[in-house]
Design an enzyme around this catalytic site. Structure first.
Site, mmCIF file in Angstrom:
data_model
loop_
_atom_site.group_PDB
_atom_site.id
_atom_site.type_symbol
_atom_site.label_atom_id
_atom_site.label_comp_id
_atom_site.label_asym_id
_atom_site.label_seq_id
_atom_site.Cartn_x
_atom_site.Cartn_y
_atom_site.Cartn_z
ATOM 1 C CE LYS A 125 38.603 38.633 50.794
ATOM 2 N NZ LYS A 125 38.214 39.616 51.818
ATOM 3 C CD GLN B 237 37.235 39.346 55.488
ATOM 4 O OE1 GLN B 237 38.081 39.402 54.606
ATOM 5 N NE2 GLN B 237 35.945 39.327 55.228
ATOM 6 C CG ASP C 197 38.236 45.767 51.080
ATOM 7 O OD1 ASP C 197 38.028 45.051 50.087
ATOM 8 O OD2 ASP C 197 38.228 45.339 52.253
#
Ligand code: NAP
Length: 289
Positions: free
Chosen positions: A50, A94, A117
């Protein structure tokens, strides 16, 4: 019949081209901050991917690689500082987190305007209400991919297999919002094949290699394979990635996403598009104050 391949690469490139054109109109490059705890190899690799892609398309990317022993209080303190920092547009923690940290507490601490997210309950609620908000990356990326290849959604009979809060549930919500007639199947669904055979659009997010076999697919259906499974190669050789859908399904389906190279690239592209959207909304919010 061999199904049309819906490759993620070209669709992801198109999504990123749109996002970077919008980012260029902002006063500064949007900044994505990613927090990773410990050295889980999959997490290290996902964050690295990413970060690399974000830089390639001209976004600012900052990674905090924190020790696995970081306490929840320390993590929440860092998130509070990033929430208050106007130069930070998107925050991603994460997953999975170490066991001593409560995932929900951490995800709820992220400012919903920076929740790239789309996991914050406020954004989840907005999704189910059909209002604009930051959407979870994999489901939003799947909708973009379908649109990119001109696959109809409205009026289609859609079946989503899997009901996780990361993929299955939000995908069902987005499909519903786009006027599909949606069924969600899960591990307690009896006779899964009878349900999946109903689908014009079959989306599978389970995590079991080749769960979906050709007899479970209506001829001509579109199949979106979200699964990423590592299986040992022939004779116990190097691990290979495979989806939740058996390769022979391509002989029955009208269109299918490959694994790898289907949904995967969309997830990263959507994360970066979400970062640009977050920056745009924040700039608008500041201008209105
Ligand atoms: P998850 O949280 O483990 O959820 C799996 C879902 O599958 C659950 O809802 C479970 O039902 C259901 N399920 C399990 N066995 C089943 C069966 N035999 N029949 C029907 N449903 C069954 O997984 P996830 O996070 O959604 O991820 C799913 C897969 O997608 C994984 O392979 C993951 O690596 C992959 N993934 C890919 C991307 C990407 O970018 N391509 C992104 C995210 C995830 P219950 O709720 O009843 O337990």
């Amino acid at each position: 019949m061999t199904a049309r391949l819906l490759r993620g690469g070209p669709a992801a490139d198109a999504l990123l081209a749109e996002a970077t054109a919008r980012a260029a109109r902002l006063p500064a490059p949007p900044q994505l901050v990613m927090l990773r705890l410990g050295e889980d190899p999959a997490s290290v690799s996902y964050v690295r991917g990413k970060d690399r892609r974000a830089r390639e398309v001209g976004l600012k990317s900052t990674v905090y690689a924190l020790p696995e022993t970081t306490s929840q209080a320390e993590l929440l303190d860092l998130i509070a500082r990033l929430n208050a920092d106007d130069t930070v547009n998107g925050i991603l923690v994460q997953l999975p987190l170490p066991l001593h940290i409560q995932e929900q507490t951490v995800l709820h601490a992220i400012d919903p305007r920076k929740d790239v997210d789309g996991f914050h309950p406020l954004n989840v609620g907005e999704l189910w209400s059909g209002r604009p908000a930051l959407r979870p990356c994999t489901p939003a990326g799947i909708l973009y991919l379908l649109d990119h290849y001109g696959i109809p959604v409205a009026g289609q009979r859609a079946v989503v297999v899997g009901r996780s809060s990361i993929v299955g549930r939000p995908l069902a919500g987005l499909l519903l919002h786009r006027d599909a007639t949606v069924t969600v199947a899960h591990s307690r669904t009896p006779d899964l094949g009878a349900v999946t055979r109903e689908a014009d659009l079959l989306c599978v997010a389970v995590g079991q290699p080749h769960l979906i076999t050709p007899d479970m697919v209506r001829p001509g259906a579109t199949v979106v394979d979200v699964g990423i499974n590592r299986v040992l190669g022939e004779g116990g050789g190097k691990a290979q990635l495979t989806g939740d859908v058996a390769p022979e399904v391509a002989q029955v389906a009208g269109a299918i996403t490959p694994v790898p190279g289907g949904v995967g690239p969309m997830t990263i592209a959507q994360l970066l598009a979400n970062t640009v959207l977050a920056a745009e909304l924040q700039a608008k919010g500041r201008a209105a104050r």
